[in-house]
Design an enzyme around this catalytic site. Structure first.
Site, PDB file in Angstrom:
ATOM      1  N   GLN A 165       0.800  -1.221   0.000  1.00  0.00           N
ATOM      2  CA  GLN A 165       0.000   0.000   0.000  1.00  0.00           C
ATOM      3  C   GLN A 165       0.838   1.280   0.000  1.00  0.00           C
ATOM      4  O   GLN A 165       0.278   2.368  -0.076  1.00  0.00           O
ATOM      5  CB  GLN A 165      -0.918   0.020   1.229  1.00  0.00           C
ATOM      6  N   SER A 181       3.375  -4.549  -4.926  1.00  0.00           N
ATOM      7  CA  SER A 181       2.324  -4.994  -5.838  1.00  0.00           C
ATOM      8  C   SER A 181       2.027  -3.886  -6.833  1.00  0.00           C
ATOM      9  O   SER A 181       1.657  -2.775  -6.448  1.00  0.00           O
ATOM     10  CB  SER A 181       1.063  -5.363  -5.053  1.00  0.00           C
ATOM     11  N   ALA A 182       2.142  -4.176  -8.132  1.00  0.00           N
ATOM     12  CA  ALA A 182       2.057  -3.122  -9.150  1.00  0.00           C
ATOM     13  C   ALA A 182       0.681  -2.486  -9.260  1.00  0.00           C
ATOM     14  O   ALA A 182       0.567  -1.288  -9.512  1.00  0.00           O
ATOM     15  CB  ALA A 182       2.468  -3.689 -10.511  1.00  0.00           C
ATOM     16  N   HIS A 183      -0.379  -3.263  -9.079  1.00  0.00           N
ATOM     17  CA  HIS A 183      -1.709  -2.682  -9.315  1.00  0.00           C
ATOM     18  C   HIS A 183      -2.168  -1.747  -8.204  1.00  0.00           C
ATOM     19  O   HIS A 183      -3.238  -1.159  -8.297  1.00  0.00           O
ATOM     20  CB  HIS A 183      -2.750  -3.790  -9.552  1.00  0.00           C
ATOM     21  N   THR A 216       7.467 -18.998 -15.717  1.00  0.00           N
ATOM     22  CA  THR A 216       8.004 -18.060 -16.703  1.00  0.00           C
ATOM     23  C   THR A 216       7.743 -16.619 -16.275  1.00  0.00           C
ATOM     24  O   THR A 216       6.638 -16.281 -15.824  1.00  0.00           O
ATOM     25  CB  THR A 216       7.353 -18.320 -18.081  1.00  0.00           C
ATOM     26  N   CYS A 301      -9.844  -8.268  -0.300  1.00  0.00           N
ATOM     27  CA  CYS A 301      -9.591  -9.714  -0.303  1.00  0.00           C
ATOM     28  C   CYS A 301     -10.439 -10.450   0.717  1.00  0.00           C
ATOM     29  O   CYS A 301     -10.549 -11.668   0.679  1.00  0.00           O
ATOM     30  CB  CYS A 301      -8.111  -9.990  -0.044  1.00  0.00           C
TER      31      CYS A 301
END
Length: 352
Positions: A165, A181-183, A216, A301
């Protein structure tokens, strides 16, 4: 004004234009970065460039292991750290608690701050790994991780900081590992990272990412993440945009509601927890949705579980207040008009 107002940025922030363009660049390099052929080598070069850009944007001098997001990064750190006992704060995200179900939970004070006296006692064991968030996703409270790091390191332990955050919004804290976390800052969904001061702190867990992760690498996601971080401004959001919340806070108090920010040890601007008088949080979420505004009741979540927030329980928030609490969170594209409209609807519902 947009047709819908999205104030659930603590869950997912809309994709930045820079990240969208980087994703398209990554799709054009569609090859496995671990393949030895020409296309694979080109993809590998782009991936390593993204890794260095993430380091620079975050000011991180250690290593970056790309993951599918914060949950995988948490599982990787808590499951493979070269450390002893796992200790986690009682207000951590569910992803942390589930990644270390047997970990000792460290209590917090009613203001949300980690109890440092009890932490001092708890870390007196062989090389503990202590997981503490920088910013709480439900309340917006910021932990004093400089003080926490000092106590953990003095005891010979490692500090894992959950920065999901906070990354892109404020400097990283002093820590041995960090979760990103990118989003949460305008990057794509499905990409994140575990930042590690030294690979030696982890046991190898797979064949990719220097042998520390299976699967990957997500090259388009890594490029989008790097571009989103580089686009984050300082400040992340103009404070003037959130100015209408000052009046809403006073209105909330006057009407008998609870402005939970008043109780916090160190409030960050981008997340506000508010308890409306007389109306449950779940009813508020639906009423706001009908008014064209997206808010949430606690962490996205776990918001669908209809159970009392473990974060508010740990802070000893009164059950009736916890039941009436919603979260409004703000991001890079939030406007003052949107904040004003949220305040107007909140007052309409509170007075109904």
């Amino acid at each position: 004004m947009p047709e819908r107002i999205y104030l659930d940025h603590a869950a997912t922030t809309p994709l930045r234009p820079e990240a969208r363009a980087a994703l398209e660049e990554g799709f054009a390099l569609w090859a496995n970065p671990s393949s030895p052929h020409a296309e694979g080598r080109k993809a590998r070069a782009a991936l390593e460039d993204a890794r260095e850009r993430v380091k620079r944007a975050l000011g991180w001098l250690g290593e970056v292991i790309f993951t599918s997001g914060a949950s995988e990064a948490a599982a990787l750190a808590l499951g493979h750290a070269q450390a002893g006992a796992r200790l986690v704060s009682a207000v951590e995200h569910d992803a942390i608690l589930k990644a270390a179900p047997d970990a000792e939970r460290l209590p917090v004070r009613p203001n949300g701050a980690l109890d440092l006296e009890l932490l001092t006692e708890a870390v007196q064991r062989e090389r503990p790994l202590v997981a503490v968030q920088q910013v709480n996703s439900e309340t917006g409270n910021r932990q004093d991780l400089a003080a926490v790091a000092g106590l953990v390191h003095e005891a010979g332990g490692l500090l894992l900081a959950d920065c999901a955050q906070s990354a892109g919004k404020m400097p990283l804290p002093p820590c041995d590992m960090a979760i990103v976390s990118a989003h949460k800052f305008g990057g794509p969904i499905g990409i994140g990272a575990l930042l590690v001061r030294d690979y030696a702190m982890l046991e190898p867990a797979g064949g990719q990412e220097r042998g520390y992760r299976r699967g990957t690498e997500n090259l388009p996601g890594a490029l989008g993440m790097a571009a989103a971080l580089e686009a984050c401004g300082d400040p992340y959001l103009d404070p003037a945009i959130l100015a209408p919340l000052d009046q809403l806070a006073q209105d909330c108090r006057d009407l008998g509601g609870t402005w939970l920010s008043d109780r916090l040890s160190d409030l960050t601007p981008y997340i506000r927890a508010i308890a409306m008088p007389k109306m449950s949080g779940s009813a508020q979420v639906m009423r706001f949705d009908m008014a064209g505004i997206s808010v949430s009741q606690g962490s996205a979540c776990s918001s669908g579980t209809m159970k009392t927030s473990h974060v508010l329980q740990a802070m000893q928030v009164e059950p009736e207040v916890a039941d009436r609490t919603i979260r409004a969170s703000f991001g890079w594209n939030t406007t003052a008009v949107e904040v004003e409209r949220f305040s107007e609807v909140w007052l309409e519902l509170a007075k109904a």
